[in-house]
Design a protein around this motif. Structure first.
Motif, PDB file in Angstrom:
ATOM      1  N   ASP A  27       0.816  -1.212   0.000  1.00  0.00           N
ATOM      2  CA  ASP A  27       0.000   0.000   0.000  1.00  0.00           C
ATOM      3  C   ASP A  27       0.847   1.258   0.000  1.00  0.00           C
ATOM      4  OD1 ASP A  27      -2.332  -1.473  -0.011  1.00  0.00           O
ATOM      5  OD2 ASP A  27      -2.645  -1.329   2.157  1.00  0.00           O
ATOM      6  N   GLU A  28       2.055   1.191   0.556  1.00  0.00           N
ATOM      7  CA  GLU A  28       2.894   2.376   0.695  1.00  0.00           C
ATOM      8  C   GLU A  28       3.652   2.746  -0.581  1.00  0.00           C
ATOM      9  OE1 GLU A  28       3.188  -0.097   4.549  1.00  0.00           O
ATOM     10  OE2 GLU A  28       3.105  -0.414   2.373  1.00  0.00           O
ATOM     11  N   ALA A  29       3.629   1.881  -1.589  1.00  0.00           N
ATOM     12  CA  ALA A  29       4.387   2.149  -2.809  1.00  0.00           C
ATOM     13  C   ALA A  29       3.872   3.397  -3.516  1.00  0.00           C
ATOM     14  CB  ALA A  29       4.308   0.948  -3.747  1.00  0.00           C
ATOM     15  N   ASP A  30       4.799   4.219  -4.036  1.00  0.00           N
ATOM     16  CA  ASP A  30       4.385   5.407  -4.778  1.00  0.00           C
ATOM     17  C   ASP A  30       5.262   5.616  -5.999  1.00  0.00           C
ATOM     18  OD1 ASP A  30       6.655   7.232  -4.079  1.00  0.00           O
ATOM     19  OD2 ASP A  30       5.831   7.098  -2.060  1.00  0.00           O
ATOM     20  N   LEU A  31       4.806   6.528  -6.861  1.00  0.00           N
ATOM     21  CA  LEU A  31       5.475   6.822  -8.130  1.00  0.00           C
ATOM     22  C   LEU A  31       5.625   8.328  -8.239  1.00  0.00           C
ATOM     23  CD1 LEU A  31       6.517   5.688 -10.873  1.00  0.00           C
ATOM     24  CD2 LEU A  31       4.172   5.893 -11.725  1.00  0.00           C
ATOM     25  N   LEU A  32       6.826   8.794  -8.591  1.00  0.00           N
ATOM     26  CA  LEU A  32       7.097  10.224  -8.683  1.00  0.00           C
ATOM     27  C   LEU A  32       6.581  10.781 -10.013  1.00  0.00           C
ATOM     28  CD1 LEU A  32       8.517  12.678  -7.362  1.00  0.00           C
ATOM     29  CD2 LEU A  32      10.592  12.010  -8.606  1.00  0.00           C
ATOM     30  N   VAL A  33       5.712  11.791  -9.912  1.00  0.00           N
ATOM     31  CA  VAL A  33       5.101  12.398 -11.095  1.00  0.00           C
ATOM     32  C   VAL A  33       5.132  13.914 -10.940  1.00  0.00           C
ATOM     33  CG1 VAL A  33       3.040  12.515 -12.554  1.00  0.00           C
ATOM     34  CG2 VAL A  33       3.560  10.405 -11.319  1.00  0.00           C
ATOM     35  N   THR A  34       5.300  14.619 -12.047  1.00  0.00           N
ATOM     36  CA  THR A  34       5.245  16.070 -12.038  1.00  0.00           C
ATOM     37  C   THR A  34       4.134  16.541 -12.976  1.00  0.00           C
ATOM     38  OG1 THR A  34       6.759  16.436 -13.909  1.00  0.00           O
ATOM     39  CG2 THR A  34       7.756  16.142 -11.715  1.00  0.00           C
ATOM     40  N   VAL A  35       3.766  17.805 -12.836  1.00  0.00           N
ATOM     41  CA  VAL A  35       2.908  18.455 -13.817  1.00  0.00           C
ATOM     42  C   VAL A  35       3.704  19.613 -14.396  1.00  0.00           C
ATOM     43  CG1 VAL A  35       0.783  19.749 -14.240  1.00  0.00           C
ATOM     44  CG2 VAL A  35       0.767  17.810 -12.661  1.00  0.00           C
ATOM     45  N   ARG A  36       3.846  19.618 -15.701  1.00  0.00           N
ATOM     46  CA  ARG A  36       4.644  20.636 -16.378  1.00  0.00           C
ATOM     47  C   ARG A  36       3.950  21.996 -16.327  1.00  0.00           C
ATOM     48  NH1 ARG A  36       8.428  18.920 -20.004  1.00  0.00           N
ATOM     49  NH2 ARG A  36       7.814  20.433 -21.589  1.00  0.00           N
ATOM     50  N   ALA A  37       4.736  23.054 -16.259  1.00  0.00           N
ATOM     51  CA  ALA A  37       4.193  24.412 -16.212  1.00  0.00           C
ATOM     52  C   ALA A  37       3.377  24.702 -17.472  1.00  0.00           C
ATOM     53  CB  ALA A  37       5.324  25.424 -16.066  1.00  0.00           C
ATOM     54  N   SER A  38       2.348  25.504 -17.321  1.00  0.00           N
ATOM     55  CA  SER A  38       1.450  25.790 -18.444  1.00  0.00           C
ATOM     56  C   SER A  38       2.088  26.682 -19.497  1.00  0.00           C
ATOM     57  CB  SER A  38       0.170  26.456 -17.920  1.00  0.00           C
ATOM     58  OG  SER A  38       0.487  27.670 -17.246  1.00  0.00           O
ATOM     59  N   THR A  39       3.246  27.265 -19.176  1.00  0.00           N
ATOM     60  CA  THR A  39       3.907  28.190 -20.115  1.00  0.00           C
ATOM     61  C   THR A  39       4.947  27.520 -20.999  1.00  0.00           C
ATOM     62  OG1 THR A  39       5.470  28.720 -18.339  1.00  0.00           O
ATOM     63  CG2 THR A  39       3.567  30.180 -18.608  1.00  0.00           C
ATOM     64  N   LEU A  40       5.185  26.233 -20.806  1.00  0.00           N
ATOM     65  CA  LEU A  40       6.219  25.556 -21.582  1.00  0.00           C
ATOM     66  C   LEU A  40       5.807  25.390 -23.046  1.00  0.00           C
ATOM     67  CD1 LEU A  40       7.409  22.815 -19.072  1.00  0.00           C
ATOM     68  CD2 LEU A  40       8.590  24.921 -19.710  1.00  0.00           C
ATOM     69  N   ARG A  41       6.800  25.280 -23.918  1.00  0.00           N
ATOM     70  CA  ARG A  41       6.538  25.179 -25.359  1.00  0.00           C
ATOM     71  C   ARG A  41       5.917  23.834 -25.723  1.00  0.00           C
ATOM     72  NH1 ARG A  41      11.161  25.626 -30.137  1.00  0.00           N
ATOM     73  NH2 ARG A  41       9.761  25.291 -31.913  1.00  0.00           N
ATOM     74  N   HIS A  42       6.443  22.748 -25.138  1.00  0.00           N
ATOM     75  CA  HIS A  42       5.953  21.422 -25.468  1.00  0.00           C
ATOM     76  C   HIS A  42       5.272  20.789 -24.248  1.00  0.00           C
ATOM     77  CE1 HIS A  42       7.821  21.376 -29.374  1.00  0.00           C
ATOM     78  NE2 HIS A  42       9.024  21.557 -28.865  1.00  0.00           N
ATOM     79  N   HIS A  43       4.126  20.163 -24.478  1.00  0.00           N
ATOM     80  CA  HIS A  43       3.417  19.383 -23.462  1.00  0.00           C
ATOM     81  C   HIS A  43       3.098  20.212 -22.213  1.00  0.00           C
ATOM     82  CE1 HIS A  43       4.566  16.122 -26.075  1.00  0.00           C
ATOM     83  NE2 HIS A  43       5.846  16.366 -25.858  1.00  0.00           N
TER      84      HIS A  43
END
Length: 260
Positions: free
Chosen positions: A80-96
């Motif tokens: 249950d304690e397992a996790d995965l590192l995820v980010t959210v890219r800034a809305s101002t970036l050129r790609h994605h």
């Protein structure tokens, strides 16, 4: 920019027992990924990859796929304690812009390989302590249009990665250690397609409290769940247009706070 070499220190035996099925079958992840990609999208990606190779526009990049959790699991399965590192890219970036993603980016001059690039980029984006991480395996390159990146996902493990947080708000909006069980939960799984495409082009996505994980990252997570044997039956007929799915994303949980 391409790497001078791909040599790096990979220690697959450092994986805990619950992560071993994924590490041992890492070569199958790209096949599972492609199996989920609709034929018309796969054809588009293949054509774009060929064009980028001919024009020289294709660039090397790497992302860090970091699992954290206990070194053992009494049940033998996913803890249950397992996790995965995820980010959210800034809305101002050129790609994605605004997309959930694994930390990572393009290879720089002097980078010795995908592991070096993934760790360097993850440190720049999240402040993570590289000394706490153990790279386990590299996955096969995957091409991502329209950025033209040939991306190598680097699978890694840490029993305790320490604190992570947004370092540069111009690049990253959110840094989160997301419980793997949130990805496994069938209630969080949907299919998503862009407005300019047809519903047939929908791909797997994960509707979490503060982020929608879709596109390349959603495909890779979905493939990893399949290969590791963690996936549970879910409703693949729940198909949403991207903007409609994004409208369901809230900001009222604690995923985005600095993680101890």
């Amino acid at each position: 920019m391409s790497w001078a070499s791909e040599g790096s220190e990979l220690v697959p035996d450092a994986a805990p027992s619950w992560l071993k099925p994924l590490v041992d079958n890492a070569k199958d992840i790209k096949h599972a990924y492609r199996r989920r990609v609709p034929p018309e999208v796969l054809a588009m990606v293949t054509a774009a990859n060929t064009k980028a190779a001919v024009t020289g526009a294709r660039r090397d990049a790497a992302v860090l796929v970091l699992f954290s959790g206990p070194t053992d699991s009494p049940s033998g399965g996913l803890p249950d304690e397992a996790d995965l590192l995820v980010t959210v890219r800034a809305s101002t970036l050129r790609h994605h812009a605004g997309q959930a993603a694994f930390p990572g980016g393009a290879a720089d001059q002097g980078d010795t390989g995908p592991v070096f690039t993934a760790l360097r980029e993850a440190t720049e984006e999240t402040g993570i302590d590289q000394a706490r991480l153990q790279p386990l395996a590299t996955l096969e390159r995957m091409f991502i249009p329209p950025s033209g990146f040939h991306v190598v996902p680097v699978l890694a493990y840490s029993p305790d990665p320490g604190p992570v947080a947004v370092i540069d708000e111009s690049e990253t909006a959110v840094v989160a250690r997301v419980p793997v069980r949130a990805f496994v939960n069938p209630e969080n799984r949907i299919m998503v397609y862009r407005k300019e495409n047809t519903r047939r082009a929908a791909g797997p996505a994960f509707l979490l409290n503060e982020m929608l994980v879709w596109g390349f990252t959603g495909q890779v997570v979905s493939a990893m769940l399949d290969v590791a044997g963690w996936a549970r039956s879910w409703n693949t007929d729940d198909i949403r247009e991207l903007e409609d799915a994004m409208a369901l994303v809230g900001r009222d949980d604690d995923y985005g706070k600095a993680q101890p």
